[in-house]
Scaffold this motif. Structure first.
Motif, PDB file in Angstrom:
ATOM      1  N   MET A   1      13.583  -2.708 -10.507  1.00 14.05           N
ATOM      2  CA  MET A   1      14.687  -3.453 -10.751  1.00 14.05           C
ATOM      3  C   MET A   1      14.613  -4.740 -10.776  1.00 14.05           C
ATOM      4  O   MET A   1      15.034  -5.783 -11.387  1.00 14.05           O
ATOM      5  CB  MET A   1      15.929  -3.029 -10.221  1.00 14.05           C
TER       6      MET A   1
ATOM      7  N   ILE B   1      12.431   2.750  -2.704  1.00 12.14           N
ATOM      8  CA  ILE B   1      11.732   1.555  -2.825  1.00 12.14           C
ATOM      9  C   ILE B   1      11.386   1.346  -4.185  1.00 12.14           C
ATOM     10  O   ILE B   1      11.430   0.293  -4.811  1.00 12.14           O
ATOM     11  CB  ILE B   1      10.392   1.578  -1.761  1.00 12.14           C
TER      12      ILE B   1
ATOM     13  N   MET C   1      12.796   2.166  -6.906  1.00 11.25           N
ATOM     14  CA  MET C   1      13.778   1.771  -7.846  1.00 11.25           C
ATOM     15  C   MET C   1      14.043   0.310  -7.531  1.00 11.25           C
ATOM     16  O   MET C   1      14.450  -0.321  -8.291  1.00 11.25           O
ATOM     17  CB  MET C   1      15.188   2.611  -7.549  1.00 11.25           C
ATOM     18  N   THR C   2      14.032  -0.073  -6.415  1.00  7.50           N
ATOM     19  CA  THR C   2      14.201  -1.497  -6.196  1.00  7.50           C
ATOM     20  C   THR C   2      13.266  -2.428  -6.419  1.00  7.50           C
ATOM     21  O   THR C   2      13.609  -3.401  -7.377  1.00  7.50           O
ATOM     22  CB  THR C   2      14.207  -1.773  -4.494  1.00  7.50           C
ATOM     23  N   PHE C   3      12.042  -1.818  -6.623  1.00  5.51           N
ATOM     24  CA  PHE C   3      10.863  -2.790  -7.384  1.00  5.51           C
ATOM     25  C   PHE C   3      11.023  -2.771  -8.765  1.00  5.51           C
ATOM     26  O   PHE C   3      10.984  -3.677  -9.126  1.00  5.51           O
ATOM     27  CB  PHE C   3       9.606  -1.867  -6.807  1.00  5.51           C
TER      28      PHE C   3
END
Lengths: 525, 329
Positions: free
Chosen positions: A12, A6, A8-10
């Motif tokens: 990026m 999560i 990492m998704t944020f």
């Protein structure tokens, strides 16, 4: 594992902000303080003119005016040139950059990034003009208690800004048709502009130009690069020339009238040699005598990846040409002519034929192959003597070559077209055309005594090729979409096919149609 | 069981609002055309299972095993202030090859960074069709009209699926196909010791993840070799496709979206503890360690584990062998 994914998704996708950013501006300059000083108006006007030349507040790139596209692509003359040329018989671009292939083959959609960039660039420029016009209104000048001489100086600038706005609205009416309409009455902020129909916009541009032309500087009496009466008359002539397309009513006689005003002003003269018009010293005689309205470029002071830098580099390829002859560090190997156009050029004696043929085949068989189609060696960053300009960019990137947006030869041919269409005197017209042909061939053996409209169109191609006029010209003659005249990859057919008539207009930018519910998309898109 | 098994199961669903995204400014109303503002929403949902087990716990022998299994499903639920059924979403994921080409998209109802591509067509032998290439290299004048010209070449309509059936291939024919983030993660680690010997390794696997092979798409065609006065190397993917030409659609073809599932061993080590030596004046241990032991994957690039899903200029992950000597005085 879960939280890592999560996070990492944020990281990026998004960043978040807090109320710490709700601060008052801590610097002293704001629009009120700038306009209090009459000496600052010229600086603001410079930004309005620069809107035609640079792509943002940092040269050559880094602080773009508009987003959503590579900054260099978005520069005013570069994006207009692409929208006017590579969809026609005159040019093709082999790059696989976003949006370009669909322009080559006339398959653009409303979300094409060049369509969006052209549209956004026009409205950025109109917003700049509106701001200056609003801040230089009579009531604001009275309010600020300026002296009469300051007021007169600023009023002159106000007319120039109105000219520049009319110029951008002309690009809008020509490329996009029925467009959002904003004037100095609409303050910057959150509102939804109304859409104006093409004929009403025509009337607005005409009324603006007629209102300001009387008060503008006499032809060639303003600083070079700033608009004068000649520029306003030329824009009127071009507006009237295309009136049939914009309004359904032909007004060729008025096109001829304003072309002749320019010619009869006596302020302009043809450059002695054709090639001088597109060189690094085209801001000097004799080229400068012919140029009615340029977009100026300076290698050190107005750096951009569009404009002159684009015209010299992008039309040049290292595989078959020598960059030294062009005064730059290398070519970008993008643009060539299509055979349909290059076969119109006279290969013997005509100095307007600036096509490079060695190492190239004439037919564009594959769009992506540099050696398919002749490149056009028209624009160069060298002087009349073939040397680098004195103040050349040491890196070899940026150029001093100005873009001659309006020039006398165009006025001649506008008059000639009006004559060929029966709305002006043929004898006078042929005098103008023969002046051009005499310059082109260097002799009097190529004179003509009358011309049909289609012959004028071909003469325009030979004289004004790659100067950003071609799409407008073909639309006016009904040949842009028609199957009667085809070129390589018209309608994405290798041999060319007709395309539907709605292609005569570009679509409004899809993003703006979504953002502004007042807009109705052009038919067909 | 003497506390030798430990396990947990978590289910989670997280909604996130007010994410920053770029939206368009109405033309003619401001000094820009795009602005960054808080509009986006998304959800993350999944299951996490953890298990650890002490298999042997004796004086001379010790063996521990840990495992985890995670699923994650990410979905964009809102992107714009005004709902727009015609807009595909926000393009992201710039690639090498052309300027401004993006291969990914944030679209409502799809995972973030989904791939947004053209649908490749294949010939009878299963090879992808190359727009602009000759239809038959043995017989260049395919239509037999006496000249070799563009009519003897594949068009973009031959090479890609005209998904909206309007007779042209353009950005309206792109579709959303897969995404870079995996649906499942698995991890396994173990360490074992017997008397003075000890050893440990881990294994890590990710499933249902996809990577855009930008190295192949940019370099795997003959046209990319001569570059405006110089030459570049040809990628070996050319041997599979035989592509002579390139195009924007080719760059953005779903052919280059590859399944990049993998199983990786991050480390493996063996240690021997000599204990106190030299009249008990010092203690010594020695070991060997390997990092990045192996990776098993069908992905054709050099490493399937590419952050962000676009494989173009990654720094190759080294395999490191080391010998450790530990002396304590």
């Amino acid at each position: 594992m879960r939280s890592l994914a999560i996070c990492m998704t944020f990281a990026m996708l998004f960043t978040t902000c807090t109320k710490d950013l709700d601060l008052e501006p801590a610097y002293g300059l704001n629009s009120a303080s700038v306009y209090e000083d009459p000496g600052n108006y010229i600086n603001v006007l410079a930004k309005v003119y620069a809107g035609l030349a640079v792509s943002g507040n940092q040269g050559p790139a880094g602080s773009p005016d508009i987003a959503g596209i590579d900054e260099g692509f978005s520069q005013y003359t570069r994006v207009m040139w692409n929208l006017q040329e590579i969809c026609t018989d005159e040019a093709v671009c082999g790059w696989n950059d976003v949006g370009i292939p669909e322009l080559n083959t006339m398959e653009w959609t409303a979300s094409n990034s060049f369509v969006k960039a052209g549209y956004s660039r026009i409205y950025f420029q109109i917003t700049l003009c509106n701001e200056f016009i609003r801040e230089s209104s009579d009531s604001k000048l009275d309010e600020r208690g300026f002296s009469d001489s300051d007021k007169n100086r600023i009023r002159m600038m106000n007319r120039e800004a109105r000219f520049l706005r009319a110029l951008s609205y002309w690009h809008a009416i020509d490329l996009f048709g029925n467009v959002p309409f904003v004037t100095e009455e609409d303050a910057v902020g959150a509102f939804l502009p109304e859409q104006i129909d093409r004929a009403s916009l025509f009337n607005y541009i005409e009324s603006e130009l007629l209102a300001i032309e009387g008060g503008m500087s006499a032809p060639k009496s303003n600083d070079y690069g700033r608009a004068d009466q000649g520029a306003a008359w030329m824009l009127l002539a071009k507006l009237y020339l295309n009136s049939q397309v914009y309004t359904g009513v032909a007004r060729y006689a008025q096109a001829a009238e304003y072309a002749q005003r320019i010619i009869n002003s006596g302020a302009y003269a043809l450059s002695t040699e054709y090639r001088f018009l597109f060189l690094a010293d085209n801001d000097e005689a004799p080229a400068v005598n012919e140029i009615i309205f340029p977009v100026r470029f300076d290698a050190m002071n107005t750096q951009t990846w569009g404009g002159g830098t684009f015209f010299v580099h992008a039309f040049l390829g290292n595989d078959t040409q020598d960059p030294v002859e062009f005064g730059v560090n290398g070519g970008w190997a993008g643009y060539r002519t299509k055979q349909a156009f290059s076969s119109k050029m006279d290969t013997v004696g005509d100095t307007r034929n600036t096509l490079h043929t060695e190492g190239h085949q004439q037919l564009v068989e594959q769009i992506g192959v540099w050696t398919n189609g002749f490149p056009n060696s028209k624009y160069r960053n060298v002087t009349k003597t073939g040397d680098l300009p004195a103040d050349a960019d040491p890196s070899g990137n940026h150029v001093n070559t100005d873009f001659p947006m309006f020039r006398l030869a165009d006025a001649y041919l506008i008059y000639a077209e009006a004559a060929a269409r029966g709305s002006a005197d043929m004898g006078t017209a042929m005098g103008y055309v023969n002046d051009l042909r005499q310059r082109a061939y260097g002799d009097n053996a190529h004179k003509v005594s009358s011309m049909t409209p289609l012959e004028v169109l071909d003469e325009r191609a030979r004289e004004l090729h790659w100067e950003g006029h071609r799409r407008t010209d073909l639309v006016r003659f009904g040949l842009f979409t028609s199957g009667d005249y085809v070129w390589e990859y018209k309608g994405n057919s290798p041999t060319g096919v007709g395309v539907p008539d709605y292609i005569n207009l570009y679509p409004l930018s899809a993003d703006d149609v979504v953002a502004n519910p007042n807009l109705v998309q052009n038919t067909g898109y | 069981m003497n506390d030798r098994i430990y396990g947990s199961i978590d289910y989670y669903r997280k909604n996130t609002d007010d994410l920053l995204a770029v939206v368009d400014v109405v033309a003619g109303t401001n000094f820009t055309n795009e602005i960054l503002t808080n509009v986006g929403s998304m959800t993350n949902e999944g299951l996490e299972i953890e298990l650890s087990y002490i298999a042997i716990d004796k004086k001379d022998m010790d063996w521990r095993v840990g495992m985890n299994f995670t699923t994650n499903r990410n979905e964009v639920t809102k992107l714009t202030q005004v709902e727009d059924p015609n807009s595909p979403g926000i393009l992201v994921g710039g690639i090498s090859g052309g300027i401004g080409n993006n291969v990914q998209i944030h679209a409502v109802g799809h995972p973030t960074f989904s791939f947004y591509v053209y649908e490749q067509q294949y010939d009878a032998s299963g090879s992808p069709i190359n727009a602009g290439a000759l239809r038959d290299r043995e017989n260049p004048d395919f239509n037999g009209d006496g000249v070799v010209n563009a009519l003897d070449r594949y068009s973009s309509l031959d090479a890609f699926v005209d998904r909206n059936n309007d007779g042209v291939i353009n950005e309206d024919d792109r579709y959303i196909y897969e995404k870079p983030e995996p649906d499942f993660f698995m991890g396994f680690s173990t360490d074992f010791s017997y008397k003075r010997w000890s050893t440990a390794f881990n294994l890590r696997a990710e499933f249902d993840r996809y990577t855009y092979n930008n190295v192949n798409s940019q370099r795997g065609n003959f046209q990319s070799v001569p570059t405006n006065g110089s030459s570049t190397n040809l990628n070996s993917n050319f041997l599979e496709t035989g592509f002579t030409n390139t195009s924007v659609e080719q760059f953005l073809s779903d052919y280059y979206i590859e399944k990049a599932d993998f199983l990786r061993m991050d480390y493996f080590n063996v240690n021997y503890n000599f204990g106190k030596i030299l009249n008990e004046t010092m203690s010594l241990s020695m070991g060997v360690n390997v990092n990045n032991v192996f990776v098993l994957s069908d992905y054709s690039g050099i490493d399937p584990e590419v952050v962000g899903g676009i494989d173009n200029s990654i720094f190759p992950r080294p395999r490191i062998y080391s010998i450790n000597l530990n002396v304590t005085l």
